[in-house]
Design a protein around this motif. Structure first.
Motif, PDB file in Angstrom:
ATOM      1  N   THR A   1      -1.853   6.573  -6.098  1.00  0.00           N
ATOM      2  CA  THR A   1      -1.115   7.716  -6.653  1.00  0.00           C
ATOM      3  C   THR A   1      -0.042   7.257  -7.640  1.00  0.00           C
ATOM      4  OG1 THR A   1       0.472   7.667  -4.819  1.00  0.00           O
ATOM      5  CG2 THR A   1      -1.473   9.067  -4.559  1.00  0.00           C
ATOM      6  N   SER A   2      -0.033   5.963  -7.974  1.00  0.00           N
ATOM      7  CA  SER A   2       1.024   5.438  -8.840  1.00  0.00           C
ATOM      8  C   SER A   2       0.631   5.379 -10.308  1.00  0.00           C
ATOM      9  CB  SER A   2       1.429   4.027  -8.375  1.00  0.00           C
ATOM     10  OG  SER A   2       0.336   3.122  -8.514  1.00  0.00           O
ATOM     11  N   CYS A   3      -0.587   5.824 -10.639  1.00  0.00           N
ATOM     12  CA  CYS A   3      -1.034   5.787 -12.031  1.00  0.00           C
ATOM     13  C   CYS A   3      -0.146   6.682 -12.895  1.00  0.00           C
ATOM     14  CB  CYS A   3      -2.491   6.230 -12.120  1.00  0.00           C
ATOM     15  SG  CYS A   3      -3.127   6.306 -13.803  1.00  0.00           S
TER      16      CYS A   3
ATOM     17  N   ARG B   1      -5.512   9.521  -8.100  1.00  0.00           N
ATOM     18  CA  ARG B   1      -5.380  10.945  -7.800  1.00  0.00           C
ATOM     19  C   ARG B   1      -3.902  11.266  -7.747  1.00  0.00           C
ATOM     20  NH1 ARG B   1      -7.966  11.880  -2.040  1.00  0.00           N
ATOM     21  NH2 ARG B   1      -7.421  14.039  -2.486  1.00  0.00           N
ATOM     22  N   ALA B   2      -3.572  12.536  -7.886  1.00  0.00           N
ATOM     23  CA  ALA B   2      -2.179  12.964  -7.813  1.00  0.00           C
ATOM     24  C   ALA B   2      -1.671  12.820  -6.382  1.00  0.00           C
ATOM     25  CB  ALA B   2      -2.048  14.409  -8.272  1.00  0.00           C
ATOM     26  N   PRO B   3      -0.356  12.602  -6.185  1.00  0.00           N
ATOM     27  CA  PRO B   3       0.204  12.512  -4.837  1.00  0.00           C
ATOM     28  C   PRO B   3      -0.081  13.761  -4.019  1.00  0.00           C
ATOM     29  CG  PRO B   3       1.808  11.768  -6.451  1.00  0.00           C
ATOM     30  CD  PRO B   3       0.665  12.369  -7.218  1.00  0.00           C
ATOM     31  N   MET B   4      -0.222  13.594  -2.711  1.00  0.00           N
ATOM     32  CA  MET B   4      -0.530  14.704  -1.816  1.00  0.00           C
ATOM     33  C   MET B   4       0.536  15.794  -1.932  1.00  0.00           C
ATOM     34  SD  MET B   4      -1.383  14.510   2.254  1.00  0.00           S
ATOM     35  CE  MET B   4       0.306  14.120   2.755  1.00  0.00           C
ATOM     36  N   GLY B   5       0.081  17.021  -2.117  1.00  0.00           N
ATOM     37  CA  GLY B   5       1.004  18.136  -2.199  1.00  0.00           C
ATOM     38  C   GLY B   5       1.336  18.559  -3.616  1.00  0.00           C
ATOM     39  N   ARG B   6       1.051  17.692  -4.595  1.00  0.00           N
ATOM     40  CA  ARG B   6       1.380  18.063  -5.975  1.00  0.00           C
ATOM     41  C   ARG B   6       0.244  18.798  -6.688  1.00  0.00           C
ATOM     42  NH1 ARG B   6       4.762  12.957  -8.528  1.00  0.00           N
ATOM     43  NH2 ARG B   6       6.323  12.826  -6.879  1.00  0.00           N
TER      44      ARG B   6
ATOM     45  N   ARG C   1       0.809  -1.214   0.000  1.00  0.00           N
ATOM     46  CA  ARG C   1       0.000   0.000   0.000  1.00  0.00           C
ATOM     47  C   ARG C   1       0.846   1.269   0.000  1.00  0.00           C
ATOM     48  NH1 ARG C   1      -4.630  -1.820   4.457  1.00  0.00           N
ATOM     49  NH2 ARG C   1      -5.634  -3.397   3.127  1.00  0.00           N
ATOM     50  N   LEU C   2       2.117   1.149  -0.331  1.00  0.00           N
ATOM     51  CA  LEU C   2       2.988   2.318  -0.277  1.00  0.00           C
ATOM     52  C   LEU C   2       2.580   3.397  -1.275  1.00  0.00           C
ATOM     53  CD1 LEU C   2       6.493   0.656   0.203  1.00  0.00           C
ATOM     54  CD2 LEU C   2       5.096   1.809   1.910  1.00  0.00           C
ATOM     55  N   THR C   3       1.914   3.023  -2.375  1.00  0.00           N
ATOM     56  CA  THR C   3       1.490   4.005  -3.379  1.00  0.00           C
ATOM     57  C   THR C   3       0.025   4.397  -3.229  1.00  0.00           C
ATOM     58  OG1 THR C   3       1.018   2.240  -4.972  1.00  0.00           O
ATOM     59  CG2 THR C   3       3.209   3.222  -5.036  1.00  0.00           C
ATOM     60  N   ASN C   4      -0.633   3.943  -2.168  1.00  0.00           N
ATOM     61  CA  ASN C   4      -2.018   4.352  -1.943  1.00  0.00           C
ATOM     62  C   ASN C   4      -2.076   5.838  -1.593  1.00  0.00           C
ATOM     63  OD1 ASN C   4      -2.595   1.661  -2.299  1.00  0.00           O
ATOM     64  ND2 ASN C   4      -3.794   1.460  -0.433  1.00  0.00           N
ATOM     65  N   ALA C   5      -3.168   6.482  -1.922  1.00  0.00           N
ATOM     66  CA  ALA C   5      -3.292   7.918  -1.666  1.00  0.00           C
ATOM     67  C   ALA C   5      -3.303   8.238  -0.177  1.00  0.00           C
ATOM     68  CB  ALA C   5      -4.577   8.441  -2.314  1.00  0.00           C
ATOM     69  N   GLU C   6      -3.821   7.299   0.650  1.00  0.00           N
ATOM     70  CA  GLU C   6      -3.899   7.566   2.087  1.00  0.00           C
ATOM     71  C   GLU C   6      -2.609   7.262   2.833  1.00  0.00           C
ATOM     72  OE1 GLU C   6      -4.754   3.241   1.670  1.00  0.00           O
ATOM     73  OE2 GLU C   6      -5.502   5.024   0.646  1.00  0.00           O
ATOM     74  N   THR C   7      -1.638   6.626   2.185  1.00  0.00           N
ATOM     75  CA  THR C   7      -0.414   6.228   2.877  1.00  0.00           C
ATOM     76  C   THR C   7       0.379   7.412   3.434  1.00  0.00           C
ATOM     77  OG1 THR C   7      -0.232   4.123   1.705  1.00  0.00           O
ATOM     78  CG2 THR C   7       1.803   5.071   2.576  1.00  0.00           C
ATOM     79  N   PRO C   8       0.561   8.530   2.702  1.00  0.00           N
ATOM     80  CA  PRO C   8       1.252   9.675   3.314  1.00  0.00           C
ATOM     81  C   PRO C   8       0.565  10.186   4.575  1.00  0.00           C
ATOM     82  CG  PRO C   8       1.125   9.953   0.938  1.00  0.00           C
ATOM     83  CD  PRO C   8       0.260   8.784   1.277  1.00  0.00           C
ATOM     84  N   VAL C   9      -0.755  10.080   4.616  1.00  0.00           N
ATOM     85  CA  VAL C   9      -1.484  10.502   5.812  1.00  0.00           C
ATOM     86  C   VAL C   9      -1.177   9.558   6.966  1.00  0.00           C
ATOM     87  CG1 VAL C   9      -3.766  10.960   6.789  1.00  0.00           C
ATOM     88  CG2 VAL C   9      -3.302  11.511   4.389  1.00  0.00           C
ATOM     89  N   ILE C  10      -1.159   8.260   6.697  1.00  0.00           N
ATOM     90  CA  ILE C  10      -0.834   7.274   7.730  1.00  0.00           C
ATOM     91  C   ILE C  10       0.564   7.515   8.269  1.00  0.00           C
ATOM     92  CG2 ILE C  10      -0.410   4.809   8.147  1.00  0.00           C
ATOM     93  CD1 ILE C  10      -2.616   4.226   6.087  1.00  0.00           C
TER      94      ILE C  10
END
Length: 494
Positions: free
Chosen positions: A401-403, A484-489, A140-149
């Protein structure tokens, strides 16, 4: 002496073998180390490899110091600051809910005020090691919620320093409100001094420990960590605080990466001794008396974690799957809970704290990975109103976010209110989807003719967006996932 070495060596070897077997079925290693200590300690019928757990006290203390020192060294301060206001708010919701619920639960046990604070910390702070391991193992490293976790567990680590600073004066047994206030002021003053050293004295610290040889760098860095931990204990502040904060200081030097690398193996070995030594102090006869409170504590933690996951998902515009992933990935408790209860036992608090936290950690160590892996089932039953959006058709889908097809997005809105293909055929449709490459509007996969998917396959346009009112989620047919785009981009539209 030889018998002590045989016992210690046998315990560590068995701990490694049990942990290796557990990892093959997706379970973390920390509770395995505890379990070996419990089963082979003097409090359990059967073979006893170490008769006197106190014999390991110095090694266990070094394990605690290195565990927190290494945590401070690897602390990604820039990541936390760059996460923005929403990340801090999500972490505050998570910490606040869990600490508050733990404090209420601790008082309900009737064991005492100091014990309630320990229970609050044990229930409120997740295991960053187990959470990170789950993200890797569940891919799940490329999931959109992972940076939040990751942001939540990093901010939790920082919160731990302040919580220990608050707890240490309470554990010291101040005999008056004035004395308690003085101890608290000393603890936070100590934190301020070390923060100041990290901010302005990193170059001097680097000059003190720096060396081109890894051996000398390791000796100097560990020596500094143990020295500061010892001094902090001498002035009435927990040695754990000193170790964590000196790690933060070292993280600001140019030797950070080398220190992190060369200290890691020693940290792993001595931290294992710490967890095993904790297990050795547990009498299995005491576990039955705390079984019901431990089970209730697990249920409370699940509820507060899921609630915090929903709040974070609302902040960042995630669907039910994202909310479930956040809440269940950070469910496990481990090293920090054991650190807190170790300090409490050393301070002479209620003896039931040890078996209670041990059983609580063991129960969550087994259930947390299973619940995290099955987050789809929780997402399936979460109502749409919880997340202020209609995720009915994609509530269980992972947001990635890996698309690599996001660069083909050119159209993000449409006035079309019908599927032209269905109109020509004279048939009905269920929902509409917008091709973000050319603007084509077609019916969804639940419609009889699936014109949106057929268009994507024929035109090789991968990403669609919901054309339904109030929805703006995007799905990639090639990657078969919400995107979706990575958080912050890019700014979220929600």
């Amino acid at each position: 002496m030889h018998a002590d070495l045989v016992g210690l060596g046998a315990v560590l070897l068995l701990a490694a073998l049990v942990a290796r077997g557990a990892r093959r079925v997706g379970l973390p290693s920390v509770p395995c180390y505890m379990l070996v200590g419990i089963l082979l300690g003097p409090g359990t019928p059967g073979p006893v490899l170490i008769e006197h757990p106190d014999d390991l006290s110095v090694l266990a203390a070094l394990g605690l110091v290195l565990l927190l020192f290494h945590l401070g060294v690897e602390f990604p301060l820039e990541q936390v600051v760059g996460g923005g206001r929403r990340l801090f708010l999500a972490a505050a919701c998570y910490i606040g809910l869990n600490i508050t619920a733990g404090l209420i639960f601790g008082f309900s046990l009737g064991w005492g005020g100091a014990e309630a604070l320990v229970v609050a910390g044990a229930l409120g702070i997740s295991s960053s090691a187990i959470a990170t391991k789950l993200l890797i193992e569940l891919q799940r490293l490329t999931n959109a919620e992972t940076p939040v976790i990751l942001g939540i567990i990093v901010i939790e680590d920082l919160f731990l320093a302040f919580y220990l600073a608050l707890l240490s004066p309470v554990l010291s047994g101040a005999d008056s409100p004035g004395a308690l206030a003085g101890h608290i002021a000393l603890s936070f003053g100590f934190l301020v001094v070390l923060f100041a050293v990290a901010r302005w004295g990193a170059r001097a610290v680097g000059g003190l420990i720096g060396s081109r040889e890894d051996e000398l760098l390791a000796v100097a860095a560990i020596g500094l960590a143990v020295l500061v931990a010892g001094l902090s204990d001498e002035v009435g502040v927990s040695d754990a605080i000193g170790a964590l904060m000196v790690g933060l200081v070292v993280s600001r030097t140019r030797f950070r990466e080398r220190v992190e690398r060369i200290v890691l193996p020693l940290r792993d070995v001595l931290a294992t001794v710490f967890f095993v030594a904790f297990g050795l102090t547990i009498d299995v006869g005491d576990l039955g008396g705390v079984a019901v409170p431990a089970l209730i504590a697990v249920a409370v933690t699940v509820v507060t974690n899921v609630t915090a996951g929903v709040l974070a998902a609302r902040l960042f515009g995630f669907n039910q799957r994202g909310a479930a992933n956040i809440g269940l990935t950070v469910l496990a408790r481990g090293e920090f809970s054991l650190i807190l209860v170790t300090l409490a036992i050393a301070a002479g608090l209620d003896a039931r704290l040890g078996p209670f936290v041990a059983l609580y950690v063991l129960l969550l160590a087994v259930t947390a990975p299973l619940l995290a892996a099955g987050s789809r089932y929780l997402a399936r039953v979460m109502p749409d109103w919880l997340l202020r959006s209609d995720w009915t058709y994609v509530r269980e889908e992972t947001i990635s976010t890996s698309c690599t097809h996001l660069d083909q997005i050119r159209v993000t809105s449409t006035d079309a209110a019908a599927c032209r293909g269905c109109e020509e055929l004279g048939t009905d449709w269920v929902q509409l989807r917008l091709c973000t490459t050319c603007g084509h509007v077609g019916c969804c996969d639940d419609s009889p003719h699936q014109h949106s998917r057929r268009h994507a396959e024929e035109a090789r346009h991968p990403v669609i967006q919901s054309a339904e009112p109030g929805e703006d989620w995007r799905f990639c047919f090639i990657d078969d996932t919400l995107v979706r785009a990575p958080m912050g981009r890019s700014r979220d539209k929600r």
